[in-house]
Write an enzyme that holds these catalytic residues in place. Structure first.
Site, PDB file in Angstrom:
ATOM      1  N   ASP A   1     -51.282  66.834 -43.359  1.00 54.54           N
ATOM      2  CA  ASP A   1     -49.855  66.553 -43.370  1.00 54.54           C
ATOM      3  C   ASP A   1     -49.638  65.174 -42.781  1.00 54.54           C
ATOM      4  O   ASP A   1     -50.494  64.682 -42.059  1.00 54.54           O
ATOM      5  CB  ASP A   1     -49.147  67.539 -42.414  1.00 54.54           C
ATOM      6  CG  ASP A   1     -48.686  68.747 -43.176  1.00 54.54           C
ATOM      7  OD1 ASP A   1     -48.968  68.789 -44.365  1.00 54.54           O
ATOM      8  OD2 ASP A   1     -48.056  69.630 -42.573  1.00 54.54           O
TER       9      ASP A   1
ATOM     10  N   ASP B   1     -48.040  72.929 -40.931  1.00 51.97           N
ATOM     11  CA  ASP B   1     -47.239  73.402 -39.810  1.00 51.97           C
ATOM     12  C   ASP B   1     -46.127  74.323 -40.276  1.00 51.97           C
ATOM     13  O   ASP B   1     -45.665  75.154 -39.540  1.00 51.97           O
ATOM     14  CB  ASP B   1     -46.664  72.230 -39.005  1.00 51.97           C
ATOM     15  CG  ASP B   1     -45.952  71.234 -39.911  1.00 51.97           C
ATOM     16  OD1 ASP B   1     -45.774  71.552 -41.111  1.00 51.97           O
ATOM     17  OD2 ASP B   1     -45.578  70.151 -39.440  1.00 51.97           O
TER      18      ASP B   1
ATOM     19  N   ASP C   1     -46.693  76.399 -45.747  1.00 55.60           N
ATOM     20  CA  ASP C   1     -48.094  75.972 -45.858  1.00 55.60           C
ATOM     21  C   ASP C   1     -49.059  77.148 -45.803  1.00 55.60           C
ATOM     22  O   ASP C   1     -50.256  76.977 -45.998  1.00 55.60           O
ATOM     23  CB  ASP C   1     -48.463  75.007 -44.713  1.00 55.60           C
ATOM     24  CG  ASP C   1     -47.735  73.684 -44.850  1.00 55.60           C
ATOM     25  OD1 ASP C   1     -47.462  73.296 -45.995  1.00 55.60           O
ATOM     26  OD2 ASP C   1     -47.447  73.043 -43.836  1.00 55.60           O
TER      27      ASP C   1
END
Length: 1159
Positions: free
Chosen positions: A459, A780, A784
């Site tokens: 990310d 997070d 996801d």
């Protein structure tokens, strides 16, 4: 009494209810009442709440709590609530006791064989043959004339038993400490989970275990609900209840339709407040856990039985499934086997290797025993033409037992039972140390898989960047400000609208608090993007708090919360004139498409056409994005009182907006990230960035991090373009298309969670490279979850991560930092290397010991290394060496090589060279000592010694030299890539030094004072020095071996490959299915054929007997299957005929109401 009170509600009119208050410790609800309330759903539940309490606030009054202020934070009150309603804690399953672990360690086959042999040997040593006839048994018992010696016959048996006990205790202790560590880890994960509650009107983060009934809890997107509750107020709340109901659709919750929130479910969208009504074992999850806990033991017993009976049948019957039944069962099975992850690569390789070595050892030991027995029989009865006399039987049997023990010792030394131990120790040690490096490992094997990682999909926000966001540029009233404008520069109308739009249209839990220390930055609480906007309000010398006090959260008319599909958030408030105003904020390119007006410098509306929009994107948004800024658009819309829209039609409502401002938010790259990414690239790991941000922002940040370098050939794609490239005309994903995209892809921007999952799955399933890619993913958000689960290793963020993401992950990064991932790679590679070091050492010992025992036994009828000595060697070489070599700390040099890949053998060519090279040296020395040692040292020969003769110096020297060589070879084993300096960093590992010195000390004690049990006689100083000298020779020889280039030795084979290609794919397919060891697989094949044959016969007999009874076959079937449905030990057979068979025997009695017998 409580029950009486409970029933009083139903029979008496309303006023009576107040009477039962005192019974529940001063509260107006009993535990049983609340439990039964939480079992209802939807309209039923709502009706019950209205009947019993009037409404939710009535329930709050009964629980003595305020819907807005929460509980008074009063310790006595909280304690009282815990006593009445229980605490929010589900007691874990009892750990195995030490004795259970000892019992498990005793199940080892080789140990059992040894125990039996030792007991037989013990028994025989106490049996004295009658009278003097023993002369007649030939020279068999010569040398045992000395009474004391004959007495000592029991020592060997006892010593073997003792060493077995040692081995068992060590194994059990290791298992026990592993279990304890794991529990510590679990409790640490649990303690870290906090939840937001309101107490005394203040928002507090309390540990989940501290929640009590009556608490007012804030629920928000991404939470895993820790207790049951009733919703007081909610905004657009959607919950995933699949963990309880198995339904994957998200359930919409609202205070007026379905207010029941259940523990263990995930909040997928929205936010709200709930009053906690059931905690711990009384919550819905708790109830299920309690059932599981109680039923656990019985289940295990049943399972074992069931597995025995039809495990083998079930395994091969897949092809026979009926089409309809098959699908269902597959799904059921998937559900049942979710927690079983496939065996890690390393374990697969090790199991296979251990089985191969074990087979070889078995063959060797069998040959040893046969040769010894034949030799003895031929010599005694043929050469010396003796006759088997009855009274000599015990003596002969003693000989045979001795041979048997020698055979077993060969086997014991051959089987490397230290392997699993080494893996466990290495993993457990790494996991403990990784905690210090901010990696909280949830699944042990993730640690080792990380060493093989070839790709990391990371990310952007919070992992590569600091996640401390600030507004640095803005576009307000037709002006582009490169820094924060002065409040005086803005029209009051724009300023007012902006402050309201930001303060109201953001979660009320997000705020900016004064810094903790002088001179520090203000603390950001809640969503970081919203914090940046609130910070912008403060920078404009305004304040958001008064606005929020004027319009509290429960006055908000409607909230469309942020989610990954909308990429925007909107809030509706009621204006004093009866109209409505909607504030919206979101990704600029998405929101600007919905804007038809914009505020000019005087704060008046100006028409905003598509042409103006393109202009703005080019002149304002793209330059901001190229500076690495995230752009957010803030807009509003007014509705008149007369035309209230349909609030559920979101596209209609959030459209025709007026743009107030566009702001550019900076999230600086973490200073240590570029270096960490450089390390990854040097280590052969590709880093890809997957983000929801604008492509220009993403590209700018990627360049700053060093993910993309100027002049390289790479792709940066947006989610839409990515999907266009990988899908065919029908919109299905094609692996070939994906394979063209992913190798060059470095940045995926504006991506949805599904894109992330698609990418990860695509890379993992790809077959283009020579190796299967091993992918690590960071995440997070709740969305996801699927990608984290699919990845080989999923990293969740400890600080910014939602509970859902943490649940799905393998490792939690406690500091959300990318550098910690690099540390994980280092530890993972270290685990792999530690195991290889141990293998190199262990196999040298095995090869030498087996050959010595085997040839010694064949040539001199007695193993030069006795059973007890072998066990000691096994103990130090297995347990201690695994401890010493598995605890080597990692070095930076591990990051200088490419990943090993999934099918690289455990034992490389270099290692094979080392193993064989050292074996040659050791064997030469030992055989020289065995056959000419007595001349060299001028001592009595130990060869051909009769039964029970005293230990000879000759054999003691051989044993001692053997151990010395192993000790020095342990130092050689510290390096496996052919390095010269084997002492490099040795003092950095105190465990290693302690073990080597400790082993040496114990060896001295054994040789000098071990006496009869260890078959040792004390040695002189000169003899000791010779033994040491030969040992040190190992180090010199190691240097000689290192000079031979491995490339010249083409004849060397590698060993310990992973499961082969075809097996691998089977395993990949059977991901959900139970793992079967290679060894078991061999056994199963035979069983399956046998079961199939049996089944055929049973089918035929079934049919015949059914027709005999003239009852219809169908009837029998029906009767049968009804019983079967009760018996759950039929696992996955679906065609009725097979169902009958697999459980034909267990059900015969039960399945027959008429009592006829079934064949």
């Amino acid at each position: 009494m409580g029950d009486m009170a409970n029933s009083s509600i139903e029979f008496h009119p309303k006023p009576q209810q107040q009477r039962e208050t005192p019974h529940a410790g001063g509260f107006g609800c009993t535990l049983a009442e609340l439990r039964s309330l939480m079992e209802l759903r939807g309209a039923e539940a709502l009706q019950k709440v209205q009947e019993a309490y009037g409404d939710v606030s009535g329930l709050c009054r009964r629980l003595k709590t305020s819907p807005t202020e929460g509980l008074a934070d009063n310790a006595n009150d909280l304690e009282k609530r815990r006593q009445i309603y229980g605490q929010n804690f589900i007691p874990p399953k009892q750990p195995k006791t030490f004795l259970q672990l000892v019992w498990e360690a005793l199940q080892d086959v080789t140990l059992i064989i040894l125990e039996v042999a030792a007991i037989v040997s013990l028994g025989l040593s106490f049996y004295a043959p009658p009278g003097q006839e023993s002369e007649a048994c030939g020279n068999v018992s010569a040398g045992a004339e000395d009474e004391g010696e004959a007495e000592a016959g029991w020592i060997e048996g006892a010593a073997i038993l003792l060493s077995v006990i040692c081995v068992v205790l060590v194994t059990a202790f290791n298992d026990w400490s592993k279990e304890k560590q794991f529990r510590g880890l679990q409790s640490r994960i649990e303690q870290e989970q906090k939840f937001t509650v309101i107490r005394n009107g203040q928002l507090l983060q309390v540990p989940v275990a501290a929640l009590v009934v009556g608490d007012i809890a804030q629920v928000k997107y991404g939470d895993l609900l820790p207790a049951d509750g009733v919703l007081i107020q909610g905004n657009d709340l959607k919950i995933d209840e699949s963990s309880l109901t198995g339904e994957s659709d998200h359930v919409r919750k609202s205070a007026d339709k379905d207010p029941m929130l259940l523990s263990g479910t995930h909040v997928m969208e929205g936010s709200g407040r709930m009053v906690v009504t059931a905690v711990g074992v009384n919550s819905q999850t708790g109830i299920i856990f309690t059932l599981l806990g109680a039923g656990g033991e019985e289940e295990e017993k049943k399972d074992k039985k069931a597995k025995k009976q039809d495990g083998a049948v079930a395994m091969e019957m897949q092809p026979l499934k009926s089409a309809e039944g098959g699908e269902m069962e597959e799904r059921e099975k998937k559900k049942a086997n979710v927690p079983k992850k496939e065996k890690s690569v390393l374990q697969g390789k090790l199991t296979k290797l251990a089985v191969q070595i074990g087979k070889a050892g078995l063959v060797m030991s069998a040959i040893t025993v046969i040769i010894l027995v034949l030799y003895f029989v031929i010599e005694t009865f043929v050469v010396n033409s003796g006759v088997w006399l009855a009274e000599c039987t015990p003596v002969y049997v003693q000989y045979f037992v001795k041979f048997f023990i020698i055979g077993v010792t060969v086997l014991v030394v051959a089987v490397p039972e230290g392997l699993p131990l080494a893996v466990t120790i290495s993993l457990a040690y790494s996991v403990k140390k990784m905690m210090k490096d901010n990696n909280l490992v949830r699944h042990l094997d993730a640690c080792e898989t990380m060493g093989n990682a070839t790709a990391i999909c990371s990310d952007k926000t919070g992992t590569l960047t600091t996640n401390r966001m600030t507004v640095v540029q803005s576009y307000l009233g037709d002006t582009h400000y490169k820094e924060i404008p002065a409040p005086s520069a803005l029209t009051p109308k724009i300023l007012d609208l902006l402050v309201h739009a930001i303060s109201i249209n953001s979660a009320y839990t997000t705020k900016i608090l004064p810094p903790e220390k002088e001179g520090a930055l203000p603390r950001q609480v809640g969503n970081k993007t919203e914090c940046a906007l609130l910070g912008f309000v403060l920078d404009l010398k305004q304040d958001f708090q008064p606005v929020r006090e004027q319009i509290p959260e429960d006055k908000l008319y409607k909230v469309y919360t942020f989610n990954s599909v909308r990429k925007s958030m909107s809030t509706v408030i009621r204006m004093p004139d009866g109209g409505f105003r909607l504030f919206s904020k979101g990704a600029s390119e998405i929101l600007l498409k919905k804007c038809t007006n914009i505020l000019n410098s005087n704060g008046e509306l100006r028409c905003f056409r598509p042409r103006d929009r393109d202009d703005m994107v080019k002149k304002i948004i793209e330059p901001m994005a190229c500076d690495g800024l995230r752009t957010i658009c803030i807009a509003y819309r007014d509705f008149s009182a007369t035309q209230e829209p349909d609030w559920d039609n979101e596209n209609e409502v959030v459209g025709d907006l007026t743009c107030i401002a566009v702001v550019g938010i900076e999230d600086p790259v973490r200073p240590e990230v570029p270096e960490a990414i450089r390390k990854c690239q040097r280590a052969g790991i590709t880093v890809r960035m997957v983000t929801g941000d604008n492509i220009n922002t993403a590209r700018a940040i990627a360049a700053k991090c060093g993910i993309i370098q100027p002049g390289e050939d790479f792709l940066c794609l947006e989610g839409k373009e990515f999907n266009r490239r990988i899908r065919n005309e029908k919109g299905e994903i094609e692996q070939e298309r994906l394979d063209k995209v992913w190798p060059k892809l470095r940045v995926l921007a504006r991506s949805s969670p599904t894109d992330k999952h698609t990418l990860v799955k695509g890379i993992i399933d790809s077959t283009t490279g020579e190796q299967r890619q091993v992918v690590a993913v960071t995440g997070d958000g709740t969305n996801d979850g699927p990608a984290l689960k699919k990845a080989d290793v999923g990293f969740a963020m400890g600080i910014a991560g939602t509970d859902v993401a943490k649940e799905a992950s393998d490792i939690i990064l406690t500091d959300d930092n990318f550098t910690s991932i690099v540390k994980a790679v280092m530890w993972g590679r270290n685990v792999y290397d530690s195991i290889s070091k141990f293998l190199q050492f262990q196999l040298t010992v095995n090869v030498v010991a087996v050959i010595v025992a085997f040839t010694g036994a064949c040539i001199t009828q007695d193993s030069p290394l006795k059973a007890v000595q072998m066990l000691w060697v096994n103990l130090i070489m297995d347990t201690f060496a695994s401890l010493a070599l598995a605890t080597e700390p990692p070095t930076e040099s591990l990051l200088l090589r490419k990943p090993y890949g999934r099918d690289k053998p455990l034992i490389s060519r270099t290692m094979m060279k080392n193993i064989l090279g050292h074996a040659v040296y050791q064997l030469t020395i030992i055989f020289t000592l065995l056959f000419v040692g007595e001349l060299f040292f001028d001592i009595d020969s130990g060869r051909n010694a009769p039964l029970h003769s005293p230990p000879s110096e000759h054999y003691t020297i051989i044993f001692n030299t053997f151990v010395m060589m192993q000790l020095f070879n342990e130092i050689n084993a510290r390096k496996i890539h052919g390095e010269r300096n084997v002492f490099h960093g040795i003092f950095g590992n105190p465990i290693f030094c302690t073990i080597v010195l400790g082993t040496f000390a114990i060896q001295i004690v054994i040789v000098q004072f071990g006496g009869k049990p260890f078959s040792c006689s004390p040695l002189s100083t000169e003899q000791w020095l010779w033994c040491l000298f030969v040992g040190v020779g190992e180090l010199v020889w190691g240097q000689v071996i290192a000079t031979i280039p491995t490339s010249q030795l083409k004849c060397l084979k590698e060993a310990g490959h992973g499961p082969g290609k075809d097996e691998m794919t089977d395993e990949e397919l059977a991901e959900g299915e139970e793992e079967i060891d290679h060894a078991e697989r061999e056994l199963r094949r035979g069983q399956i054929l046998w079961f199939r044959g049996l089944n055929r016969i049973q089918t035929q007999m079934e049919v015949v007997s059914t027709f005999k009874r003239s009852g219809s076959f169908q009837g029998a079937m029906r009767r049968r299957s009804s019983v079967l449905s009760q018996l759950h030990d039929v696992t996955n057979l679906s065609t009725p005929t097979h169902v009958i068979l697999s459980a034909a025997n267990p059900t015969s009695a039960a399945g027959n109401p008429g009592g006829e017998s079934i064949p």
